[in-house]
Motif scaffolding. Structure first.
Motif: not given
Length: 298
Positions: A7-27
């Motif tokens: 923090a602070p992180v722009a909402p769009a960047l935060a959403g992108l980081a969360l999406s990438d993290a979920i994809a990495d965990i899934t992989a």
């Protein structure tokens, strides 16, 4: 892999980081998820130990031999090594070494609101991921009435083929085995329960029998928050011969204390036929000890 947002992180960047993290965990976790097939139906399983120990739901297994397909495409024959006597859990053994065992999380620290991911094989898909949050930890409403102390309840989507797959936290650790749907919510067996089962079960060894039936009850005793109230003692059983009676409350099986619903099956799975174990009992409010020699389950 761990999800952290500076923090602070722009909402769009935060959403992108969360999406990438979920994809990495899934992989990462999908390498440890297998497909278990039998008689035209299938479910999921989790590689729990690198030497070929796979955990799944008991209801996924209809026979003692199953087909296990690894994430790398290999197909192996699995032998059902153990079925939990009470919970929807089973252990399947495959002849392989050096497998990518799942990293275990700590289900005892799970709190409502935490992000979770479920992996499974719904119809037409392999290693499909759905995300959601923990709604409740340690309690659930089921068709048989309220259950406490032994479920993780989430809003992830589970479909046929997801049974036996992992529930994963935001650090990529397995915190549960997905088991069933109740209403609009999904129920998973906590990983701590699964680990006690796997650690206590010795595939191929005979099962010890005490001859008692009971239920876990809360206690208001110094040093004992719970106990196992005996509601039935089989005539002529090891427990009967040792002097246990209906109404006794077991607070420890040897060095294993009764702390929750899973303590008793976990403790009994560790017993060996013919090897004496000291049971700590509360009878009429007074502590007592009885030495019981389990026999082999018929």
């Amino acid at each position: 892999m761990s999800i952290t947002l500076d923090a602070p992180v722009a909402p769009a960047l935060a959403g992108l980081a969360l999406s990438d993290a979920i994809a990495d965990i899934t992989a990462e976790i999908k390498r440890s998820v297998v497909l278990i097939g039998q008689n035209g139906s299938h479910g999921a399983g989790v590689i729990w130990r690198s030497d070929g120990i796979v955990v799944t739901n008991r209801h996924v297994l209809h026979d003692d031999r199953v087909e296990v397909i690894l994430d790398d495409g290999r197909t192996l024959t699995g032998i059902v090594a153990a079925r939990h006597p009470d919970r929807d859990l089973a252990v399947v053994k495959i002849a392989a070494e050096g497998l990518p065992a799942a990293r275990l999380g700590d289900s005892s620290t799970v709190r409502p609101g935490q992000l979770v991911i479920a992996i499974g094989h719904p119809p037409g898909l392999r290693s499909a991921a759905t995300a959601g949050i923990v709604v409740a930890a340690g309690q659930a409403a089921t068709l048989e009435g309220p259950r406490t102390g032994d479920w993780l309840q989430t809003d992830v989507t589970l479909r046929p083929g997801n049974s036996g797959g992992p529930l994963v936290d935001a650090q990529g650790g397995v915190i549960g085995i997905n088991t069933m749907v109740s209403g609009r919510l999904s129920l998973s067996i906590p990983s701590s329960t699964v680990e006690r089962f796997v650690a206590g079960e010795r595939p191929g060894d005979p099962h010890a029998w005490l001859g008692v039936t009971g239920l876990t009850v809360p206690l208001r005793l110094s040093g004992h928050a719970a106990g196992y109230l005996l509601t039935e003692v089989a005539e002529g059983s090891p427990a009967d011969r040792a002097g246990l009676i209906v109404g006794d409350i077991v607070v420890a099986f040897g060095t294993v204390e009764v702390v929750d619903n899973e303590s008793v099956p976990a403790a009994v799975l560790r017993l060996n036929p013919g090897e004496a174990v000291v049971l700590a009992i509360v009878r009429g409010g007074e502590p007592r000890q009885f030495t019981v020699v389990p026999t082999e389950r018929a």
